[in-house]
Enzyme design. Structure first.
Site, short mmCIF file in Angstrom:
data_model
loop_
_atom_site.label_atom_id
_atom_site.label_comp_id
_atom_site.label_asym_id
_atom_site.label_seq_id
_atom_site.Cartn_x
_atom_site.Cartn_y
_atom_site.Cartn_z
N LEU A 1 6.85 7.18 1.01
CA LEU A 1 5.41 6.98 0.06
C LEU A 1 4.69 5.69 0.97
CD1 LEU A 1 6.57 7.36 -3.63
CD2 LEU A 1 5.78 9.10 -1.84
N CYS B 1 6.07 1.29 -11.04
CA CYS B 1 6.15 2.15 -10.02
C CYS B 1 6.94 3.33 -10.20
CB CYS B 1 6.55 1.24 -8.76
SG CYS B 1 6.37 2.08 -7.21
N GLY C 1 17.35 6.39 -4.29
CA GLY C 1 18.65 5.90 -4.19
C GLY C 1 18.79 4.72 -5.11
N CYS D 1 6.15 -6.14 -3.95
CA CYS D 1 6.05 -5.50 -2.54
C CYS D 1 4.58 -5.99 -2.00
CB CYS D 1 6.27 -4.31 -2.22
SG CYS D 1 5.19 -3.25 -3.30
#
Length: 362
Positions: free
Chosen positions: A32, A101, A125, A197
Site C-alpha cells: 500500500l 489505519c 503479518g 510513519c
C-alpha cells in the site's frame, strides 16, 4: 483460497505471505502506497510504508514467486488517518493512528477492494490469532505476548474477521526471523516499525503545530488554580505526560507534575501530582464487537487502554451509546480518544470481547 497478502516490506508480512503460499493458497502480494510524497514518510528501513519498504516487499514477493502490485491509498490514508489524528488532538483527545489505519485502511479500504476483485481473504503479518470454536471467527491474543497486536485489531467487525488471516498468531517473533532466514528473505533482520510513519522525525508536537498553528493557553495547577505557565496549544500534550511541560516553578511538595486534563475550548492544560492520575471508571462510545458477544448485563472482563500497556480486571456494562468500565484497581494515563479493549478473563484473558473510544474518565 485466493489470498491477498498485504506486504508492508517488513519481515512479519513477508513470512505471513510465505506461509499462505506454503498452505496451498493462490496468493498475490500487494503493498500500500500511503503517501503522495513518499519522502515525507519515515526513512531508515523500518518496515512500514516508505519507498524502500515497497522495494523490500517486491523482493520478498519475487522470492516467493507470487504476483505483486502496489496500490495507491494515499488520498484515503490522508483523509482517514492523518486528518483524523490531527482533528482528535485539536479536540484534546489522544488517538492511536495505527488502530485507525488497521480499521480504515487495511481492513476496510483494502478488504473492500480485495473482495471486489474476487479474493477470499486478506493475509497480514499481525501477531494475533483467530479461533472458530463458536462457529464464527473470534479474535484472540497472539502466542508472543510481547508482540501481541490484538489491541490494535479490536475495532474490526465480525464480517471483516471472516475475510482475515493472521498466519503468525501462533509464533514467537524470534521464530519468524529464523524462518525468514531459512527462506533467504532479505528482510530477515530488518528492524521493526516503530512510532508514527507520517511523522518522519518523531516530533509529534511540531507536526501538529505545523497543521494547527499555535493556540496559546494557560497551564494551571489542579490544587491551587495558579497559572504556572503559558503553552502554544493543548495539542502538544497528552494526559499522563510528565516531560516537556515548560514549567519553571517547582511544585510546593517537590513532586513531579503530570498532565491531568485538557480543555481545548479554553486552551487550559491542568497539571497535578501523580496520585491524581488514577482512573477507576471509563465511559466509552461507538463500541465494536468482533466476537459478536455484546455485554449481557455487568460482565467481568480484562481491560486494556494502550497497545502494549497494562491490563486491569474490571466490570463492564452497556450504556445508551457504548459501555462503562469500572476498574478494580486504578489505572494511570487513561485519556479520552484512546481505545479501551475488553478481553474475556477466562483462557488467561486472551479473547477480545469488544472495543470502544474513551469519551470520559473518573
Amino acid at each position: 483460497m485466493r489470498v491477498l497478502a498485504a506486504m508492508s516490506g517488513g519481515v512479519d508480512s513477508a513470512v505471513a505471505a510465505a506461509r499462505a503460499v506454503e498452505a496451498g493458497h493462490d496468493v498475490t502480494g500487494v503493498h500500500l502506497a500511503l503517501s503522495a510524497k513518499p519522502g515525507t514518510l519515515r526513512k531508515g528501513a523500518r518496515g512500514c510504508c516508505t519507498v524502500e519498504d515497497s522495494r523490500d516487499a517486491r523482493r520478498a514477493a519475487d522470492m516467493l514467486g507470487i504476483p505483486f502490485y502496489v496500490w495507491d491509498f494515499a488520498e484515503r490514508f490522508n483523509e482517514e488517518v492523518i486528518e483524523t489524528f490531527v482533528g482528535e488532538y485539536a479536540a484534546g483527545r489522544t488517538p492511536n493512528p495505527c488502530m485507525t489505519c488497521n480499521e480504515k485502511i487495511k481492513f476496510e479500504a483494502l478488504l473492500e477492494k480485495a473482495v471486489a476483485l474476487g479474493f477470499d481473504a486478506v493475509s497480514t503479518g499481525h501477531y494475533a490469532r483467530l479461533s472458530h470454536e463458536s462457529g464464527v471467527p473470534e479474535l484472540r491474543r497472539s502466542r508472543d505476548e510481547s508482540k501481541d497486536q490484538s489491541y490494535v485489531l479490536a475495532s474490526l467487525t465480525p464480517q471483516q474477521l471472516r475475510h482475515a488471516m493472521f498466519p503468525l498468531g501462533d509464533s514467537l517473533k524470534s521464530e519468524v526471523r529464523e524462518e525468514a532466514e531459512r527462506r533467504d528473505l532479505a528482510v530477515a533482520r530488518k528492524p521493526d516499525s516503530h512510532d508514527i510513519c507520517f511523522i518522519p522525525d518523531g516530533d509529534t508536537r511540531s507536526f501538529l503545530e505545523s497543521r494547527l498553528g499555535q493556540r496559546p493557553g494557560d497551564m494551571v495547577d489542579a490544587d491551587s488554580g495558579e497559572v504556572l505557565a503559558q503553552h502554544s496549544g493543548v495539542h502538544g500534550f497528552t494526559v499522563g505526560q510528565r516531560k516537556g511541560l515548560g514549567i519553571d516553578k517547582p511544585a510546593a511538595d517537590g513532586r513531579p507534575r503530570y498532565v491531568l486534563s485538557l480543555e481545548p475550548v479554553s486552551g487550559t492544560v491542568t497539571v497535578g501530582s501523580a496520585d491524581r492520575l488514577g482512573v477507576t471508571e471509563i465511559e466509552a462510545t461507538r463500541p465494536v464487537w468482533p466476537s459478536e458477544r455484546a455485554l449481557d448485563g455487568p460482565t467481568e472482563c480484562v481491560a486494556q487502554i494502550r497497545a502494549h500497556g497494562e491490563t486491569g480486571r474490571a466490570v463492564a456494562e452497556m450504556t445508551e451509546d457504548g459501555f462503562r468500565v469500572r476498574l478494580h484497581e486504578p489505572m494511570r494515563g487513561v485519556a479520552p480518544g484512546q481505545s479501551v479493549v475488553l478481553y474475556r478473563p477466562e483462557d488467561e484473558g486472551d479473547l477480545v470481547l469488544g472495543s470502544a473510544k474513551i469519551s470520559a474518565t473518573r
